[in-house]
Design an enzyme around this catalytic site. Structure first.
Site, short mmCIF file in Angstrom:
data_model
loop_
_atom_site.label_atom_id
_atom_site.label_comp_id
_atom_site.label_asym_id
_atom_site.label_seq_id
_atom_site.Cartn_x
_atom_site.Cartn_y
_atom_site.Cartn_z
N TYR A 101 0.86 -1.18 0.00
CA TYR A 101 0.00 0.00 0.00
C TYR A 101 0.89 1.23 0.00
O TYR A 101 1.87 1.31 0.76
CB TYR A 101 -0.90 0.02 1.25
CG TYR A 101 -1.74 1.28 1.33
CD1 TYR A 101 -3.04 1.30 0.82
CD2 TYR A 101 -1.21 2.46 1.85
CE1 TYR A 101 -3.79 2.46 0.84
CE2 TYR A 101 -1.95 3.62 1.87
CZ TYR A 101 -3.24 3.62 1.37
OH TYR A 101 -3.98 4.78 1.38
N GLU A 189 -3.62 7.56 -4.07
CA GLU A 189 -3.41 6.26 -3.44
C GLU A 189 -3.14 5.17 -4.47
O GLU A 189 -3.82 5.11 -5.49
CB GLU A 189 -4.66 5.92 -2.63
CG GLU A 189 -4.64 4.59 -1.94
CD GLU A 189 -5.98 4.28 -1.27
OE1 GLU A 189 -6.14 4.64 -0.09
OE2 GLU A 189 -6.86 3.70 -1.93
#
Ligand code: GDP
Ligand code: MN
Length: 379
Positions: A101, A189
């Site tokens: 992530y 993101e």
């Protein structure tokens, strides 16, 4: 304003971040054609402005163009979290070794952007954040200095990334920060950023949220807005220049000024009620805007009472009253309405409303108590 995965990834690519080869299709035949062009296993991905598409069945692998056509047909018939799927992204499929992530958002408390990363990325990252918060790394980025190389090295070491990939990660992190700043984003993101079996780092999924208040300086980005994928209430609100956020309670609120709107919501909660929305009609709202706002509130089926809290300054109370009356003619609400009007022309405003069977109040406390009681009785 949220961007689709494919839009976010194109912006990432412009900042040097590797993304899979792929194209967006609006029907299954097109998806088949794109799969053919790619000439290998593909992944067909629903383009909707919500997360969790994978878990909802909106991300499917296909080993042949025919299969891509078939899964595209299925995905294009889906609704994910209430949103219809109108486009699919056909990407070359990735052979995944690990999912990381990597994201950037604003940390208001420290008045900085913060880069967040975890070695355990992918669809369970929220769960990781809950159960093993120490597996999430946070790096504050000084806006004057930008993202420093040592910070990225620190991050790479903390998530125990293989040393061979540090240079690539640094490039991706820098690109992501650049994209975040250049677009005035509030979120950029990559989840997952994958380590491929062949060792490359690739951004498999992308998400960007842009700051609506900065869109005026990004005409090119405004064009990316997908009105088909917005909740109808949000679209309506934007058209009339209203700030509207739907919430889960049953007391609809119409307030002028964001601060007063938040205070009103707090006081509703204090007295045991629950606001159905945040709604700021803004300064100087005329009667048409008020009418649009009331219609918006009443479209929400949960609303059992409506509370108007208007402090008349630039927004005149009589204008608001006229707007309410205008809206009443069109929408014929069945729920009780409580009005607190104070300030410029309040007398005239109250007189106008007296005829319309509205419950009036002078203090905010009195108004909120009446609204909470009314909503309670109605549900
Ligand atoms: P999200 O569920 O909306 O976040 O959609 P993602 O694009 O992140 O996909 C969800 C998950 O599907 C990823 O975490 C991967 O595990 C898997 N996935 C997505 N694309 C591929 C692919 O090309 N190959 C493989 N093997 N898995 C993929
Ligand atoms: Mn994802």
């Amino acid at each position: 304003m949220k961007l689709h995965e494919y839009q976010s990834k194109l912006i990432f690519a412009q900042h040097g971040i590797p993304i899979p080869k792929g194209r967006v299709a609006t029907n299954a035949a097109e998806a088949k054609g794109f799969a053919q062009e790619l000439g290998r296993r593909v992944v067909v991905k629903a383009q909707v402005l919500v997360g969790g598409r994978g878990k909802a069945g909106g991300i499917r692998l296909a080993s042949s163009p025919e299969e891509a056509e078939e899964v595209a047909t299925q995905i294009l018939a889906m609704h994910i979290k209430g949103l219809p799927v109108r486009k699919v992204l056909v990407d070359e499929a990735a052979d995944i070794q690990a999912e990381i992530y990597l994201g950037i958002t604003n940390d208001r408390a420290s008045r900085c952007a913060v880069m967040i990363s975890s070695a355990e990325g992918g669809v369970e990252v929220e769960e990781v954040a809950r159960s093993d918060p120490e597996k999430i790394v946070r790096i504050l980025i000084d806006p004057m200095l930008g993202l420093r190389d040592y910070q990225v090295r620190d991050l790479a070491a903390t998530i125990e990334l293989h040393h061979d990939l540090w240079r690539d990660l640094a490039g991706i992190a820098r690109g992501l920060y650049e994209a975040f700043v250049d677009c005035d984003a509030s979120l950029a993101e990559i989840n997952p950023l994958v380590i491929m079996k062949d060792g490359r780092l690739v951004a498999l999924d992308g998400k960007m949220v842009l700051d609506d208040n900065a869109l005026f300086r990004h005409p090119d980005l405004v064009e990316l807005r997908d009105v088909d994928e917005e909740a109808p209430a949000e679209r309506e609100a934007r058209k009339f220049g209203l700030s509207y956020v739907k919430l889960d309670g049953n007391i609809g609120c119409m307030v002028n000024g964001a601060g007063l709107a938040m205070a009103t919501m707090d006081i509703i909660t204090l007295f045991g009620g629950e606001p159905a929305n945040f709604l700021d009609i803004g300064g100087g709202a005329g009667s048409e805007k008020v009418a649009a706002a009331l219609e918006l509130i009443l479209q929400d089926r949960n609303v059992k009472a409506v509370l108007f809290n208007i402090f008349g300054g630039i927004t005149r109370c009589d204008e608001v009253a006229r707007g309410i009356l205008m809206a009443l003619e069109e929408v014929k609400p069945k729920v009780p309405m409580i009005v607190r009007l104070v300030g410029t022309n309040e007398e005239e405003g109250r007189n106008l409303l007296a005829a319309a069977k509205m419950i009036t109040a002078v203090t905010l406390e009195d108004a909120v108590r009446k609204a909470v009681t009314a909503a309670g009785e109605a549900s």
